[in-house]
Each structure stands twice: as structure tokens, then as C-alpha cells.
Motif scaffolding. Sequence first.
Motif, mmCIF file in Angstrom:
data_model
loop_
_atom_site.group_PDB
_atom_site.id
_atom_site.type_symbol
_atom_site.label_atom_id
_atom_site.label_comp_id
_atom_site.label_asym_id
_atom_site.label_seq_id
_atom_site.Cartn_x
_atom_site.Cartn_y
_atom_site.Cartn_z
ATOM 1 N N ARG A 123 0.660 -1.245 -0.020
ATOM 2 C CA ARG A 123 -0.171 -0.036 -0.106
ATOM 3 C C ARG A 123 0.969 1.333 -0.010
ATOM 4 O O ARG A 123 1.690 1.256 0.976
ATOM 5 C CB ARG A 123 -0.762 -0.160 1.292
ATOM 6 C CG ARG A 123 -1.759 1.199 1.175
ATOM 7 C CD ARG A 123 -2.971 1.033 2.308
ATOM 8 N NE ARG A 123 -3.813 0.289 1.761
ATOM 9 C CZ ARG A 123 -4.526 -0.488 2.371
ATOM 10 N NH1 ARG A 123 -4.519 -0.636 3.624
ATOM 11 N NH2 ARG A 123 -5.485 -1.326 1.752
ATOM 12 N N TYR A 124 0.758 1.992 -0.857
ATOM 13 C CA TYR A 124 1.334 3.435 -1.138
ATOM 14 C C TYR A 124 0.527 4.351 -0.545
ATOM 15 O O TYR A 124 -0.681 4.461 -0.805
ATOM 16 C CB TYR A 124 1.576 3.737 -2.589
ATOM 17 C CG TYR A 124 2.219 5.129 -2.778
ATOM 18 C CD1 TYR A 124 3.491 5.538 -2.309
ATOM 19 C CD2 TYR A 124 1.258 6.130 -3.458
ATOM 20 C CE1 TYR A 124 3.689 6.893 -2.486
ATOM 21 C CE2 TYR A 124 1.735 7.462 -3.405
ATOM 22 C CZ TYR A 124 2.796 7.921 -2.981
ATOM 23 O OH TYR A 124 3.522 8.938 -2.934
ATOM 24 N N VAL A 125 1.245 5.181 0.312
ATOM 25 C CA VAL A 125 0.504 6.247 1.178
ATOM 26 C C VAL A 125 0.910 7.622 0.845
ATOM 27 O O VAL A 125 2.128 7.804 0.944
ATOM 28 C CB VAL A 125 0.541 5.971 2.743
ATOM 29 C CG1 VAL A 125 -0.046 7.043 3.573
ATOM 30 C CG2 VAL A 125 0.161 4.651 3.226
ATOM 31 N N ASN A 126 0.341 8.371 0.398
ATOM 32 C CA ASN A 126 0.618 9.723 -0.099
ATOM 33 C C ASN A 126 0.044 10.711 0.779
ATOM 34 O O ASN A 126 -1.303 10.883 0.821
ATOM 35 C CB ASN A 126 0.140 10.092 -1.657
ATOM 36 C CG ASN A 126 0.594 11.201 -2.322
ATOM 37 O OD1 ASN A 126 1.935 11.484 -2.242
ATOM 38 N ND2 ASN A 126 -0.295 12.164 -2.859
ATOM 39 N N THR A 127 0.691 11.461 1.713
ATOM 40 C CA THR A 127 0.204 12.296 2.644
ATOM 41 C C THR A 127 0.838 13.681 2.178
ATOM 42 O O THR A 127 1.893 14.174 2.246
ATOM 43 C CB THR A 127 0.720 12.037 3.885
ATOM 44 O OG1 THR A 127 0.368 10.854 4.225
ATOM 45 C CG2 THR A 127 0.132 12.882 5.058
ATOM 46 N N VAL A 128 -0.062 14.636 2.111
ATOM 47 C CA VAL A 128 0.170 16.107 1.669
ATOM 48 C C VAL A 128 -0.495 16.988 2.745
ATOM 49 O O VAL A 128 -1.715 17.054 2.751
ATOM 50 C CB VAL A 128 -0.249 16.467 0.338
ATOM 51 C CG1 VAL A 128 0.198 18.136 0.070
ATOM 52 C CG2 VAL A 128 0.477 15.467 -0.679
ATOM 53 N N THR A 129 0.362 17.809 3.496
ATOM 54 C CA THR A 129 -0.387 18.815 4.579
ATOM 55 C C THR A 129 0.443 20.130 4.146
ATOM 56 O O THR A 129 1.480 20.654 3.912
ATOM 57 C CB THR A 129 0.171 18.138 5.979
ATOM 58 O OG1 THR A 129 -0.108 16.930 5.977
ATOM 59 C CG2 THR A 129 -0.395 19.165 7.007
ATOM 60 N N SER A 130 -0.516 21.030 4.250
ATOM 61 C CA SER A 130 -0.232 22.425 4.029
ATOM 62 C C SER A 130 -0.592 23.378 5.053
ATOM 63 O O SER A 130 -1.544 23.164 5.613
ATOM 64 C CB SER A 130 -0.816 22.892 2.571
ATOM 65 O OG SER A 130 -0.560 24.432 2.319
ATOM 66 N N HIS A 131 0.446 24.126 5.544
ATOM 67 C CA HIS A 131 0.351 25.346 6.387
ATOM 68 C C HIS A 131 0.531 26.692 5.990
ATOM 69 O O HIS A 131 1.233 26.757 4.822
ATOM 70 C CB HIS A 131 1.347 25.028 7.593
ATOM 71 C CG HIS A 131 1.254 23.817 8.263
ATOM 72 N ND1 HIS A 131 0.383 23.496 9.197
ATOM 73 C CD2 HIS A 131 1.943 22.585 8.260
ATOM 74 C CE1 HIS A 131 0.382 22.516 9.790
ATOM 75 N NE2 HIS A 131 1.330 21.736 9.133
#
Length: 186
Positions: A123-131
Motif C-alpha cells: 500500500r502506497y500512502v501519499n500524505t500532503v499537508t499544507s500550512h
Amino acid sequence: MSATVRSDLVLSHAVITADVTANFDDIDIEAWLKNLPTHEYQRCAPGDHKAAGYTVDDDGTPMSINIEMIGSGLVIQQYRYEVASPHYCKMVSISDVLSPAGWTTTQVIWELGIEQLEGDQLRYVNTVTSHPTEDFLKFIADKGQTYEEAAAARQKASGQHCEIETPHYAASIVAYANAHPRSAAS
């Protein structure tokens, strides 16, 4: 680039997964990122991804440069590698954003990970968080936009973008692993 990041505020956050089949030991996300050609990057989000490259910062820290459209904003990301390994990378960028109203900045944290589910099922997990940065908060206030409005728009655009790119990233990482198997080097 120096900017004051408001890590207490989240503009957007997306965690999208894609299941793939590959030899876990052959996966090397760090090598994939450092060797990602622009045209392969473009195939991962057709129409949105414009260019990708690899460089180092003044202090020698590896960097991934990505140029892409997120919603109506052209985003120029200068990701510094905070963690770089075959199965997990954490990249942090103070990104320049060109919106229809002008230039501003945000911080983007991109996490790429691969988990072994069972055997060759991954399982590939792509996490993108922007501040937001202080510059961003001033920019939207000057344009008469509330933080809540800006965050809702960014969440929608970023979420849709991540839904498109995640399965393509997963397939590209597997293709790279198949072409450059780490197990063959052992």
C-alpha cells in the motif's frame, strides 16, 4: 527561503492510498524521487504536473523541485528532504504560489510511504499537508478573503489533486522498482 510558518493552522491535509503489487525489498522511494524525469512526473497528474527536477540546497540538503497546478494556483515547490529512505520520505517546502490574485507562499509537507500488507501486496500512502505562512495570511486578508474560505478552497483543490496523482505515483514507484530492483544488487 525564509518564511514564518503557522504550523498551528492547517490549510489542507490529504491522505490517499493506492494498493500495488511488487517486491517490497525492491521499492526505493528515495531513488525514485531523485531520478524522476519531468515527463514521468507529468504522467502522474496529466495537465497539473508541469516539471520536476532534483538538486541540492546551499547546505547540501537534497531537494526535489516540483512545479504543478493545484486548483487555480501555480505552485513551485522546493522540497527539502527531511527523511529519505527506500520505504519512506518526508519532504518539506516553502512553496511559491501564483494565484489569479498574485504571488504568496505556503509550507507544504509531502510524505511518501509504502507498507507491506502481505507478500507482494503493498500500500502506497501519499500524505500532503499544507500550512499557511504569515505572508499567506496577510495576502488573503489584503484580498478580503477569510482564512476559513482560503482553507476550504485549498482543501478541495489539494484533495482532488492528490486523488489523481496517488495511484499514478504508486504505479510509477513500482515501475521504477521493477526496472531497478534493489534485491538484484544484494
